[in-house]
Write a protein that holds these residues in place. Structure first.
Motif, PDB file in Angstrom:
ATOM      1  N   ASN A  45      23.054  40.235  -3.341  1.00 32.22           N
ATOM      2  CA  ASN A  45      22.815  38.798  -3.232  1.00 32.22           C
ATOM      3  C   ASN A  45      23.930  38.013  -3.912  1.00 32.22           C
ATOM      4  OD1 ASN A  45      20.425  39.503  -2.037  1.00 32.22           O
ATOM      5  ND2 ASN A  45      19.140  38.959  -3.780  1.00 32.22           N
ATOM      6  N   THR A  47      24.036  35.692  -5.838  1.00 32.06           N
ATOM      7  CA  THR A  47      23.375  34.862  -6.843  1.00 32.06           C
ATOM      8  C   THR A  47      23.940  35.041  -8.233  1.00 32.06           C
ATOM      9  OG1 THR A  47      21.693  36.595  -6.947  1.00 32.06           O
ATOM     10  CG2 THR A  47      21.175  34.656  -5.642  1.00 32.06           C
ATOM     11  N   ALA A  87      16.542  33.264  -3.125  1.00 35.55           N
ATOM     12  CA  ALA A  87      17.179  33.483  -4.431  1.00 35.55           C
ATOM     13  C   ALA A  87      18.328  32.514  -4.657  1.00 35.55           C
ATOM     14  CB  ALA A  87      17.676  34.930  -4.526  1.00 35.55           C
ATOM     15  N   THR A  88      19.169  32.342  -3.647  1.00 35.06           N
ATOM     16  CA  THR A  88      20.337  31.470  -3.803  1.00 35.06           C
ATOM     17  C   THR A  88      19.926  30.012  -3.921  1.00 35.06           C
ATOM     18  OG1 THR A  88      21.684  33.038  -2.545  1.00 35.06           O
ATOM     19  CG2 THR A  88      22.549  30.810  -2.795  1.00 35.06           C
ATOM     20  N   THR A  90      17.207  28.842  -5.086  1.00 35.18           N
ATOM     21  CA  THR A  90      16.607  28.664  -6.417  1.00 35.18           C
ATOM     22  C   THR A  90      17.680  28.539  -7.487  1.00 35.18           C
ATOM     23  OG1 THR A  90      14.663  29.935  -5.732  1.00 35.18           O
ATOM     24  CG2 THR A  90      15.024  29.674  -8.095  1.00 35.18           C
ATOM     25  N   VAL A  91      18.710  29.395  -7.406  1.00 35.67           N
ATOM     26  CA  VAL A  91      19.800  29.362  -8.389  1.00 35.67           C
ATOM     27  C   VAL A  91      20.523  28.026  -8.342  1.00 35.67           C
ATOM     28  CG1 VAL A  91      22.082  30.300  -8.913  1.00 35.67           C
ATOM     29  CG2 VAL A  91      20.154  31.847  -8.554  1.00 35.67           C
ATOM     30  N   ASN A 123      30.596  32.866  -6.345  1.00 38.20           N
ATOM     31  CA  ASN A 123      29.953  34.127  -6.683  1.00 38.20           C
ATOM     32  C   ASN A 123      30.469  35.303  -5.857  1.00 38.20           C
ATOM     33  OD1 ASN A 123      28.463  32.790  -8.578  1.00 38.20           O
ATOM     34  ND2 ASN A 123      26.539  32.824  -7.456  1.00 38.20           N
ATOM     35  N   ARG A 348       9.474  36.925  -7.038  1.00 37.92           N
ATOM     36  CA  ARG A 348      10.576  36.152  -7.592  1.00 37.92           C
ATOM     37  C   ARG A 348      10.120  35.151  -8.651  1.00 37.92           C
ATOM     38  NH1 ARG A 348      15.468  36.395  -6.426  1.00 37.92           N
ATOM     39  NH2 ARG A 348      15.018  37.635  -4.588  1.00 37.92           N
TER      40      ARG A 348
END
Length: 828
Positions: A45, A47, A87-88, A90-91, A123, A348
């Protein structure tokens, strides 16, 4: 040659990582003259930093790729990263909040996605550099991203095909809703935990003032959305109630009493409440009995209409307390029992999920599953270790429809457009200008995006150019092995098999190699909350990448979980130091001794060429096509004497070790392969062979013998370097080049520029000297016995002792012939 006394990985590893890149050593192209060997890198990911699990799996994959590259395969390791929707997003939202910048809603979709791309590009570079520091050797020029243009096209193509085949549909369905993420999540993204809660017995009064019925529930707050009470059709207790109605407390509504065989008569009172919009089983019951399905919780899990006004706006857990309080006031709670039950948590966000009736996009998986089962059953795909096939079969045999839509902005947007004029839905490969049904231009695209795994399941063929029939797809596909953890057998591995068989007609890979998972030294999962994570980059900085790789491979046995403590990396560091010191022992005298032997050879050959300094000319020779001055005489000198016993023994042990390593690679027992190299290097080459030859290369020793011994020992050293390279690439590249500086002056054959391109030793094609193995093995036993006696009698190693040999000892002649070696090693 300047050889540092202490091996420092920081002086070596960055140098060779940069050199490999500059020389494009790992570039790969479809080559019909060579057999391909392909691994698909599980895309991390985008992230942030990599964790120790990535380090383990990358080390395994890189070891396999380097081994096959050296074996002559066209080795392709497909690198890439995953856009990681939830995930991304959220980051990025968290970063914006920390920087006190406008959030997602304030920015709007377009501006927010610009912020996401900034983080993603940053990233991706960080991750690639982290992988380079570990020694990863993919063809970086072929790196892919699940959101790049080619893969996005593949995603659309698959969506449209499946939609046209009737396998993708849109409709209301109970989904796992994450209130924290504000999105539906798949079954595989839910962790079920055993929770000690309560079982409340609530009376639903009869409509005619009768006693009604008592139901048992763990979620009294959802009763606000009940549309029936259900009993078993054969339960005599409730036969007279079936078909009638009861009062739904707190709501002023009446709901029917229905009968269904789903009910467990032994649970609670045998009567259960039915909440079709907030329980997956109740949803199916609701469809069977044509019940209303009111949704009484919103996306934040707060109560909403048509629930009674008194509870609207309350969080689900606040609503539970309020409902219980009001039921207590009405005297409708009969009793409360402690009850352990499973509660689903979002992996998550770690927040309890909410079963939630929502309109989503789904993929029918059952019609796609059978070919995937058959591919493993008939052996086209094998799992290593084999026991993981059971997990695979269990999931695929019980596969359910896949909720593929997510309420996010970052991801592959669903290629469906809704017409405001006729209500039609247009699903298309390219953005349509108008409604396919009525031609109206008043169309709007679906706001949702596809589940991240919907792009990841296409990884083995979309990265190679599908849907086009590219040379890469035809050459590298099907791939050879997938390396992964057991945690994503159903998330990813099974889905890749399903997708590949459906869209290419081939299996995606022939072998699935399952590694263990990394835990801390106490066996706990590593997590931020426990503070027990081990950063692989910190370990590389402290111990070196080779040490990290060595330790991870040695600890990775048969797919068992690894209990890891930072001190375990000392194993790899110690081995690297041992290897370095053994090279120093040989390289120290090598130039002086070899120069002396060359002088002797020159005297024999008599003619050395026009150079005023023939010895210097010979030592500076770097690979001219002309025969090296003195080489013929060198060979004559080497052939003049028979190889010593220890030479023949170590050569045979090397051949046997190389054969064992090859077998272990074929079995995917990389730990055993590496330990075989370790034992040969440390226990046999260093502890026995180098000790045995020290007198032969010491100052004052015969120059011809010393030179021949050193050349042979350096040849063995290079064999070790080649065997070890797939596991510890940096120190072996350094030693290979340093050996080349010595050997290049006297070895006639050309040599690849990098050990990564050198031929891997197989131990085949050369005869093992069984007599040497047996004779030197006896000497080892003899020396070992003397050392044991010394220990028992407390005789220090520095003190000389006398060895008495019995007259009837059958090995007397061998002992006499090898007395110098025995005397030295046993201190006699």
């Amino acid at each position: 040659m300047d050889i540092p006394k202490i091996y420092n990985p920081k002086d070596v590893e960055p140098k060779w990582a940069a050199w490999w890149e500059e020389e494009h050593l790992f570039r790969t192209e479809p080559n019909p003259a060579k057999t391909p060997f392909t691994i698909m890198m599980p895309p991390p990911n985008v992230t942030g930093v990599l964790h120790m699990g990535h380090a383990l799996q990358d080390t395994v994959q890189d070891t396999l790729i380097r081994y096959h590259r050296m074996r002559g395969f066209e080795a392709h390791w497909q690198a890439g990263t995953d856009h990681a929707g939830i995930a991304t997003q959220t980051v990025v939202e968290r970063e914006l909040a920390e920087r006190k910048k406008p959030g997602r809603v304030e920015l709007g979709r377009e501006k927010f996605l610009e912020e996401v791309w900034k983080v993603v590009e940053r990233n991706k570079k960080v991750i690639a550099e982290q992988k380079r520091s570990l020694g990863d050797s993919p063809d970086w020029s072929r790196e892919r991203f699940t959101f790049d243009e080619g893969l996005s096209r593949a995603v659309r193509e698959v969506f449209v095909r499946l939609y046209e085949e009737g396998l993708i549909y849109r409709g209301p369905y109970i989904v796992n809703w994450s209130p924290a993420l504000q999105s539906a999540i798949s079954d595989e993204e839910v962790d079920h935990r055993e929770i000690e809660g309560s079982l409340w017995y609530v009376r639903y009064p009869g409509v005619d003032g009768g006693p009604g019925v008592v139901v048992a529930t763990t979620r009294p707050e959802t009763m606000l959305g009940d549309t029936a009470v259900m009993v078993h059709p054969e339960d005599e207790r409730y036969r007279d109630l079936v078909g009638g109605e009861v009062e739904l407390p707190l709501t002023g509504r009446r709901i029917p009493v229905i009968a269904d065989e789903y009910v467990d008569r032994e649970f609670g009172t045998g009567a259960v409440k039915v909440t079709p919009a907030h329980d997956p089983n109740d949803f199916e019951i609701g469809k069977r009995h044509d019940l209303p399905m009111p949704v009484i919780l919103d996306e934040h899990a707060r109560v909403k209409p048509p629930a009674p006004e008194a509870y609207v706006g309350l969080d689900r857990f606040e609503a539970r307390e309020a409902v219980l309080r009001d039921l207590e006031k009405l005297g409708l709670i009969e009793k409360v029992e402690k009850h352990v039950h499973a509660v689903g948590y979002c992996q998550r966000s770690k927040v309890p999920i909410e079963p939630y009736l929502s309109t989503q996009w789904f993929l029918r998986m059952k019609p796609l599953a059978e070919p995937a089962l058959e591919a493993v059953r008939d052996g086209r795909i094998r799992f290593v270790p084999r026991r993981w096939e059971k997990v695979y079969f269990q999931w695929v045999e019980n596969i359910r429809d896949w909720c593929i839509s997510r309420q996010l902005w970052w991801g592959h947007r669903i290629p469906a457009w809704y017409c405001d004029e006729c209500g039609g839905v247009t699903v298309a490969r390219e953005d349509p200008p108008a409604c396919a049904r009525c031609g109206s231009e008043k169309i709007r695209q679906d706001e949702d995006v596809l589940d991240t795994w919907f792009s990841s399941w296409l990884w083995p063929f979309s990265t190679l150019g599908w849907p086009e029939k590219t040379p890469e797809l035809e050459y590298y596909h099907p791939t050879d092995v997938l390396v992964s953890g057991y945690d994503i057998i159903f998330f990813w591995i099974a889905r890749m098999i399903i997708a590949d068989l459906r869209f290419t007609g081939e299996v995606p890979f022939r072998t699935v190699y399952i590694t263990g998972m990394i835990r801390d030294k106490y066996g706990r999962w590593m997590s931020k909350s426990l503070g027990n994570g081990i950063d692989p980059l910190e370990m590389i900085d402290q111990y070196g990448a080779d040490a990290v790789r060595y330790s991870l491979i040695v600890l990775n046995t048969e797919g068992q979980d690894i209990r890891l403590d930072p001190s375990r990396f000392e194993m790899g560091r110690n081995f690297a130091n041992k290897l370095w010191n053994s090279f120093r022992l040989l390289a120290g005298p090598a130039e002086e001794v070899l120069a002396a032997q060359l002088r002797k050879a020159v005297e024999i050959e008599e003619k050395v060429g026009p150079s005023p300094d023939p010895v210097a000319a010979m030592l500076d020779w770097k690979g001219s096509a002309e025969p090296h001055p003195g080489r013929t005489a060198l060979r004559l000198l080497e052939r003049a004497g028979e190889r010593a016993l220890e030479d023949r023994w170590i050569r045979s042990r090397f051949l046997l070790t190389a054969r064992e390593v090859g077998r272990r690679f074929e079995q995917y027992r990389l730990s055993d392969a590496l330990l075989a190299i370790y034992r040969f290097t440390w226990n046999e080459f260093c502890d026995w062979y180098l000790e045995a030859i020290k007198p032969r290369i010491a100052p004052g020793a015969d120059e011809v013998q010393a030179g021949a011994t050193l050349r042979f020992a350096l040849e063995m050293m290079e064999g070790i370097v080649r065997l070890l390279h797939p596991f510890m690439p940096f120190i072996t590249e350094e030693l290979y080049h340093r050996l080349g500086e010595i050997e290049g002056r006297i070895v006639e054959e050309s040599r690849p520029d990098s050990v990564a391109l050198a031929e891997y030793p197989t131990g085949r094609g050369e005869k093992v000297d069984r007599r040497a193995l047996e004779e030197f093995g006896y000497l080892q036993e003899l020396v070992g016995a003397v050392r044991n006696v010394r220990g028992e009698l407390l005789v220090p190693p520095s003190a000389e002792a006398t060895l008495a040999i019995r007259e009837d000892e059958p090995r007397t002649e061998l002992i006499r012939r090898e007395w110098k070696t025995v005397k030295r090693l046993a201190h006699l």
